[in-house]
Design an enzyme around this catalytic site. Sequence first.
Site, PDB file in Angstrom:
ATOM      1  N   LYS A 149       0.877  -1.170   0.000  1.00 50.94           N
ATOM      2  CA  LYS A 149       0.000   0.000   0.000  1.00 50.94           C
ATOM      3  C   LYS A 149       0.921   1.229   0.000  1.00 50.94           C
ATOM      4  O   LYS A 149       1.460   1.618   1.032  1.00 50.94           O
ATOM      5  CB  LYS A 149      -0.866   0.009   1.279  1.00 50.94           C
ATOM      6  CG  LYS A 149      -2.227   0.695   1.125  1.00 50.94           C
ATOM      7  CD  LYS A 149      -2.165   2.177   0.839  1.00 50.94           C
ATOM      8  CE  LYS A 149      -1.663   2.981   2.018  1.00 50.94           C
ATOM      9  NZ  LYS A 149      -1.562   4.435   1.665  1.00 50.94           N
TER      10      LYS A 149
ATOM     11  N   GLU B 298      10.020   1.554  10.637  1.00 54.02           N
ATOM     12  CA  GLU B 298      11.040   2.573  10.374  1.00 54.02           C
ATOM     13  C   GLU B 298      10.319   3.912  10.416  1.00 54.02           C
ATOM     14  O   GLU B 298       9.561   4.240   9.501  1.00 54.02           O
ATOM     15  CB  GLU B 298      11.723   2.305   9.035  1.00 54.02           C
ATOM     16  CG  GLU B 298      12.465   0.972   9.050  1.00 54.02           C
ATOM     17  CD  GLU B 298      13.385   0.785   7.864  1.00 54.02           C
ATOM     18  OE1 GLU B 298      13.389   1.628   6.951  1.00 54.02           O
ATOM     19  OE2 GLU B 298      14.113  -0.222   7.860  1.00 54.02           O
TER      20      GLU B 298
ATOM     21  N   CYS C 199      14.111  11.165   6.185  1.00 61.74           N
ATOM     22  CA  CYS C 199      13.995  10.870   7.621  1.00 61.74           C
ATOM     23  C   CYS C 199      15.339  10.923   8.328  1.00 61.74           C
ATOM     24  O   CYS C 199      15.409  11.095   9.534  1.00 61.74           O
ATOM     25  CB  CYS C 199      13.399   9.479   7.792  1.00 61.74           C
ATOM     26  SG  CYS C 199      14.470   8.232   7.087  1.00 61.74           S
TER      27      CYS C 199
ATOM     28  N   GLU D   5       9.466  16.738  14.481  1.00 62.04           N
ATOM     29  CA  GLU D   5       9.942  16.498  13.114  1.00 62.04           C
ATOM     30  C   GLU D   5       9.138  17.399  12.175  1.00 62.04           C
ATOM     31  O   GLU D   5       7.914  17.321  12.138  1.00 62.04           O
ATOM     32  CB  GLU D   5       9.748  15.038  12.733  1.00 62.04           C
ATOM     33  CG  GLU D   5      10.189  14.726  11.315  1.00 62.04           C
ATOM     34  CD  GLU D   5       9.899  13.300  10.926  1.00 62.04           C
ATOM     35  OE1 GLU D   5       8.744  12.885  10.990  1.00 62.04           O
ATOM     36  OE2 GLU D   5      10.857  12.592  10.584  1.00 62.04           O
TER      37      GLU D   5
HETATM   38  N1  LIG Z   1      12.789   5.580   9.470  1.00 61.93           N
HETATM   39  C1  LIG Z   1      12.798   5.594   8.142  1.00 61.93           C
HETATM   40  O1  LIG Z   1      13.554   4.848   7.484  1.00 61.93           O
HETATM   41  C2  LIG Z   1      11.873   6.519   7.410  1.00 61.93           C
HETATM   42  C3  LIG Z   1      12.019   6.625   6.030  1.00 61.93           C
HETATM   43  C4  LIG Z   1      11.160   7.508   5.333  1.00 61.93           C
HETATM   44  C5  LIG Z   1      10.176   8.232   5.996  1.00 61.93           C
HETATM   45  N2  LIG Z   1      10.059   8.096   7.333  1.00 61.93           N
HETATM   46  C6  LIG Z   1       9.055   8.877   8.050  1.00 61.93           C
HETATM   47  O2  LIG Z   1       7.822   8.905   7.300  1.00 61.93           O
HETATM   48  C7  LIG Z   1       7.154  10.148   7.536  1.00 61.93           C
HETATM   49  C8  LIG Z   1       6.785  10.781   6.208  1.00 61.93           C
HETATM   50  O3  LIG Z   1       6.054   9.852   5.437  1.00 61.93           O
HETATM   51  P1  LIG Z   1       4.458   9.878   5.435  1.00 61.93           P
HETATM   52  O4  LIG Z   1       3.945  11.256   5.667  1.00 61.93           O
HETATM   53  O5  LIG Z   1       4.005   9.123   4.249  1.00 61.93           O
HETATM   54  O6  LIG Z   1       4.118   9.027   6.753  1.00 61.93           O
HETATM   55  P2  LIG Z   1       2.655   8.581   7.194  1.00 61.93           P
HETATM   56  O7  LIG Z   1       2.828   7.842   8.445  1.00 61.93           O
HETATM   57  O8  LIG Z   1       1.682   9.690   7.135  1.00 61.93           O
HETATM   58  O9  LIG Z   1       2.190   7.541   6.031  1.00 61.93           O
HETATM   59  C9  LIG Z   1       3.006   6.453   5.684  1.00 61.93           C
HETATM   60  C10 LIG Z   1       2.132   5.397   5.034  1.00 61.93           C
HETATM   61  O10 LIG Z   1       1.247   4.894   6.006  1.00 61.93           O
HETATM   62  C11 LIG Z   1      -0.088   4.934   5.538  1.00 61.93           C
HETATM   63  N3  LIG Z   1      -0.959   5.098   6.698  1.00 61.93           N
HETATM   64  C12 LIG Z   1      -1.282   6.245   7.333  1.00 61.93           C
HETATM   65  N4  LIG Z   1      -2.105   5.987   8.374  1.00 61.93           N
HETATM   66  C13 LIG Z   1      -2.296   4.636   8.393  1.00 61.93           C
HETATM   67  C14 LIG Z   1      -3.060   3.736   9.207  1.00 61.93           C
HETATM   68  N5  LIG Z   1      -3.781   4.172  10.230  1.00 61.93           N
HETATM   69  N6  LIG Z   1      -3.027   2.404   8.916  1.00 61.93           N
HETATM   70  C15 LIG Z   1      -2.289   1.953   7.878  1.00 61.93           C
HETATM   71  N7  LIG Z   1      -1.559   2.747   7.056  1.00 61.93           N
HETATM   72  C16 LIG Z   1      -1.565   4.077   7.320  1.00 61.93           C
HETATM   73  C17 LIG Z   1      -0.083   6.100   4.566  1.00 61.93           C
HETATM   74  O11 LIG Z   1      -1.171   6.023   3.672  1.00 61.93           O
HETATM   75  C18 LIG Z   1       1.256   5.921   3.894  1.00 61.93           C
HETATM   76  O12 LIG Z   1       1.166   4.944   2.880  1.00 61.93           O
HETATM   77  C19 LIG Z   1       8.126  11.001   8.321  1.00 61.93           C
HETATM   78  O13 LIG Z   1       7.809  10.938   9.705  1.00 61.93           O
HETATM   79  C20 LIG Z   1       9.477  10.326   8.100  1.00 61.93           C
HETATM   80  O14 LIG Z   1      10.393  10.533   9.151  1.00 61.93           O
HETATM   81  C21 LIG Z   1      10.896   7.266   8.073  1.00 61.93           C
HETATM   82  O1  LIG Z   2      13.776   9.122   4.364  1.00 59.30           O
HETATM   83  C1  LIG Z   2      14.397   8.137   4.814  1.00 59.30           C
HETATM   84  C2  LIG Z   2      15.369   7.435   4.068  1.00 59.30           C
HETATM   85  C3  LIG Z   2      15.567   6.127   4.251  1.00 59.30           C
HETATM   86  C4  LIG Z   2      16.584   5.474   3.482  1.00 59.30           C
HETATM   87  C5  LIG Z   2      16.706   4.123   3.426  1.00 59.30           C
HETATM   88  O2  LIG Z   2      15.840   3.309   4.034  1.00 59.30           O
HETATM   89  C6  LIG Z   2      17.797   3.486   2.678  1.00 59.30           C
HETATM   90  O3  LIG Z   2      18.725   4.192   2.185  1.00 59.30           O
HETATM   91  O4  LIG Z   2      17.751   2.240   2.571  1.00 59.30           O
END
Ligand SMILES: NC(=O)c1ccc[n+]([C@@H]2O[C@H](COP(=O)([O-])OP(=O)(O)OC[C@H]3O[C@@H](n4cnc5c(N)ncnc54)[C@H](O)[C@@H]3O)[C@@H](O)[C@H]2O)c1
Ligand SMILES: O=C/C=C/C=C(\O)C(=O)O
Length: 486
Positions: A178, A254, A288, A390
Amino acid sequence: MKDIKHYINGQYVGSASGKLFDNVNPANGKLISKVHEAGRDEVDAAVKAAKAALRGPWGRMTLEERTSILHRVADGINARFDEFLEAECLDTGKPKSMASHIDIPRGAANFKVFADMIKNVPTESFEMPTPDGTGALNYAVRRPKGVIGVISPWNLPLLLMTWKVGPALACGNTVVVKPSEETPTTTALLGEVMKEAGVPDGVYNVVHGFGGDSAGAFLTEHPQVDGFTFTGETGTGEVIMKAAAKGIRDISLELGGKNAGLVFADCDMDKAIEGTMRSAFANCGQVCLGTERVYVERSIFDEFVSRLKEAAEGLKIGPPDDAEANLGPLVSLKHREKVLSYYQKAVDDGATVITGGGVPDMPAELAGGAWVQPTIWTGLPEDSAVITDEIFGPCVHLCPFDTEEEAIELANSLPYGLASAIWSENITRAHRVAGQVEAGIIWVNSWFLRDLRTPFGGSKQSGIGREGGVHSLEFYTEMKNICVKL
Ligand SMILES: NC(=O)c1ccc[n+]([C@@H]2O[C@H](COP(=O)([O-])OP(=O)(O)OC[C@H]3O[C@@H](n4cnc5c(N)ncnc54)[C@H](O)[C@@H]3O)[C@@H](O)[C@H]2O)c1
Ligand SMILES: O=C/C=C/C=C(\O)C(=O)O
């Protein structure tokens, strides 16, 4: 403009409800495509197809056959590189200079690396004595977990989705993906590549929609999903963790971060400025692992502020097709509202705005895009929401420190623990500090250098588990020990 459909059991299918949502280009606010929104029926069909595929040709393939197909998937992405590049940049607005060097190449690499790793990582065996003297032999084997739910974010759509799908398939699982509602296209396009590569129907499935009370939640509530790998906000991770608990499904999370950069006076200033520029502004600050708060030893603070200001003001803001552009828009107008609210909070909390703080003037054809200025602040108190939350935008707060102990304490002051970047040419000091910073991923005199064999993930509220290298194999397989009486 072709609608984006779900990819279920090897076919592109629309939603029974006929519900569609808009996919908008964040560079100009124009409609790219309509996207089918999955209901419970579509999610159920995808999960059932994935479950059935485990017992079909995919489940009967040899490791060699399976990994050869995954190499063909990687080759297929590379063969259609420009299509993936165009799609990713339309959905995200990011510069082609970035997506062509990071997002799309990693989309292919994530299949190749894990296809090779699963063939070469051993398991263990132990001989043991027995009272009758004949002994016994223990040996461990890996088996797929089953159906994996993959829920991915919008900032690095293809990279982060394949970072999960690559190892999941390499380990013999099937997946229901998804993708983020903001960036559906490359995940949908990958279905064509999977088909062409010979991935059997039902192994790779994609359902589109939103999170809560939509496709994301329907997937995490589905009892026939055997494990979930999620990348996204910490708050969303909590919700998904609760859903996965019903039926005791494993999770890999993550999550978000508020990463600290630590710049010591004994750093190489050129390296520290270049690296901090990328960690603050790459992907319009939507990484992130980026550093939205940077602590600089007092004796070099003024020079660092002045040089980072000059570099930030040298960034070229523009759309993906502008070859000179190195700063694109944010992913949506909604996300821009969030980022601009923090720009306002910074002023309200007494920040000195070193540069930026608002919206750039853009040509008329781009005026509808989610553009913001790259922004640097100083002077905020550590309890300002700009420092603790964040933001996920092209902004960074710079704060001086006097001692190494103080720098470490500042870095560890938040409930997040994802990443950090330490700048010091004194490698003894860098080792000492890196060992004390509470984060899962630490760079020294570098940022976003990625070896896919290494453990990747966050501590504290930045995640659960590690993926990367053998850690992905640990998550995507069930280890079985077999003890044979000799
Ligand atoms: N740790 C990492 O490796 C990493 C990498 C990339 C992004 N991020 C984090 O992701 C965030 C940005 O991405 P975003 O805005 O898409 O995050 P988000 O949590 O809003 O959404 C992520 C995904 O989860 C889905 N989702 C949202 N609510 C849900 C629920 N209740 N049940 C199931 N699925 C649900 C969304 O539709 C989307 O596909 C930032 O906080 C960033 O730090 C972390
Ligand atoms: O925004 C977050 C980036 C994550 C990066 C990775 O998970 C990767 O480089 O494998």
